[in-house]
Design an enzyme around this catalytic site. Sequence first.
Site, short mmCIF file in Angstrom:
data_model
loop_
_atom_site.label_atom_id
_atom_site.label_comp_id
_atom_site.label_asym_id
_atom_site.label_seq_id
_atom_site.Cartn_x
_atom_site.Cartn_y
_atom_site.Cartn_z
N HIS A 153 -1.32 -2.62 32.56
CA HIS A 153 -1.16 -3.34 32.93
C HIS A 153 0.53 -3.78 32.49
CE1 HIS A 153 -3.99 -3.96 36.58
NE2 HIS A 153 -4.07 -3.39 35.04
N GLU A 178 -11.39 3.44 43.77
CA GLU A 178 -11.02 3.37 42.16
C GLU A 178 -11.74 3.71 40.88
OE1 GLU A 178 -9.13 -0.16 41.19
OE2 GLU A 178 -10.99 -0.91 41.67
N ASP A 186 -6.64 3.28 38.61
CA ASP A 186 -8.11 3.75 37.70
C ASP A 186 -8.99 4.98 38.05
OD1 ASP A 186 -8.84 1.21 36.04
OD2 ASP A 186 -8.50 -0.26 38.27
N CYS A 216 -2.53 3.02 46.44
CA CYS A 216 -1.90 2.01 45.87
C CYS A 216 -1.40 2.11 44.63
CB CYS A 216 -2.94 0.54 46.65
SG CYS A 216 -4.23 0.39 45.91
C1 PEP Z 1 -5.47 1.04 40.85
O1 PEP Z 1 -6.19 1.03 39.37
O2 PEP Z 1 -5.29 2.55 40.66
C2 PEP Z 1 -4.55 0.06 40.72
C3 PEP Z 1 -4.15 -0.41 42.15
O3 PEP Z 1 -5.81 -1.36 40.50
P1 PEP Z 1 -5.06 -1.73 38.92
O4 PEP Z 1 -3.96 -1.23 38.60
O5 PEP Z 1 -5.02 -3.37 39.53
O6 PEP Z 1 -6.02 -1.69 38.78
MG MG Z 2 -7.96 -0.45 39.82
#
Ligand code: PEP
Ligand code: MG
Length: 594
Positions: free
Chosen positions: A210, A453, A477, A524
């Site tokens: 993150h 995911e 994920d 995404c």
């Molecule tokens: C993902 O897991 O690809 C996603 C877009 O969600 P995050 O990165 O917030 O877990």
């Molecule tokens: Mg995610």
Amino acid sequence: MKNRQAKDEPGQSRGERAFDGIAVGAGIALGVVHRHSSRAMVQVRERRITQAKVRTEQHRVLEAAADAVGRIEVLQNRAKRMAGAAGEEVGYLLEAYQQMLSGSRLVRGVQKRIATDRINAEAAVMKEIGLMAEAFAAIEDQYLAARMADIREVGRRLVESLGKAESTGLEDLPANAVIVADELSPADTALLDPKRVAGLATILGGVESHTAIVARSLGLPAVVAPPELLNAVENGDEIIIDGTAGRVIVNPGAASLAKYKKRRAAFLRSQQSLKKLKTVPAVTRDGVRIHLHANMELPNEIAGVLNAGAEGIGLFRSEFMFMNRPDLPSEEEQFEELSRVVKKMNGRPVTVRTLDVGADKLGEAVGLTPGPNPALGLRAIRFSLKRRKLLLTQLSAILRASAFGPVRILLPMVCMVEEIKQVRRALARVIATLKRKGVRISDPPPPLGIMIEIPGAALAADALAAESDFFALGTNDLTQYTLAIDRSDEQVAYLYNPLHPAVLRLIQFTAEAASAAGIPVSVCGEMAGDERMTPVLLGFGITELSMNPASLPRVKKRILDLNLASISGQVRRMTAESDPQRLKAFVDTLYHAS
Ligand code: PEP
Ligand code: MG
């Protein structure tokens, strides 16, 4: 930057040194080192309080002590599972911590200090700890010196339980600061002022961690560096971050400085030329229209989203509203924040994802006690469905914001049809309440979609599609869970590969299931912002991509140069391929195809 010739000489301990790491945020930064330690004693700001506030602050201390005791209990359970004497030793220590926190001299002392000095609870804890340290320092005894470290630890835990440190030392940075840290929590990163920070180098974390995502969305050059870097730098050292190549140079000599200044200028020039594409629609050479949306994690990114020419927000990570605060945001606060974004987007859709807590995200802030394996435990939609009040509050805020423009609701980490049904029931309840009160919401109400995911969700995409209005593929994920590789663990970062045949097949299967059910599907995850992957994703029939705004112009350029019909056959053949090396070669060929 100053020119330090003397440092060029090889063999000098403070001379130029280069470190190779993982590139996680493109661009070049030239700046000065600001070391940050997430594990150091927290810093807090002293605030004067009125007499009327004394009782509230004292009460907060009691609650925080109870919270800290609860968290230590979790650690004790873990200690019990440790082998032999180590477990016992740790167990005793933790028990001692608990005693210090339960109605002890420390807690009583802090309460008294709040009343006598009329200061906030956090500052009172720090003062008491300071006084105890002085008293211990006067006694020359190794055993007691070690106990002092324990008292500091207990104080740190208490301040943490009081709702996170008020100051992380990241607020008052020198201009052009390059943060060098063991790690930055998502909450730390959220506090960074991009005007003062030139770049980041952290020791822990991976490409899809993150911190890396936030660094990219703030447009900060960033590298996950080897641990030796921490010992090689001091505050104020000159440093270069090459976030494109994944290199860090400490105390650069004249030649390196000149070389990287040139590279930075070239990088900025190419960014400038891409900006010209802002209002150009993303259409392939053979006329296929692709929709490019932006991901948003922080409210101050909205200007970047609009500047990049995004057609909407494909993923609004609502977690930031819950960060850096001791309590949960009220419905009103969430509504204010969301409606501000919806209004700013001026008719373009905003996809709001409900709270995605757990694992590396925000667990403590919402009182989530981590289970034995947080990545597989109570998180995201599972957590929201357990904490109904939190879910209903968030749904209500999102629905009210939908009165100001098109909104879509997105659920994280769904893996079962029943989860969607439960949210639909909750949604119907909130809609009925709002209507009864005469509160305005969009008509029809916002569509309800899910993140794909979890590998099981991708494989059951046909069943999930029957209950969903749209899919958003979370490839970060999806890759992590498919390959059993923690996306934030740098030790296995080399294995993290969204191009693994298993991941690609799950994406393809999901895209086909969505198409068969007639619902839209977007990507995404970070893959959407990697222009090397653009031909592959489009070849799977995906026509909506959502990414960090900084990547959007590069992806658009790739789309404008692409003839989709000419590569579709190759993409189909590609999914029959099972060798990762040959797959990579395929992707390289497709990348250069036009
Ligand atoms: C993902 O897991 O690809 C996603 C877009 O969600 P995050 O990165 O917030 O877990
Ligand atoms: Mg995610």
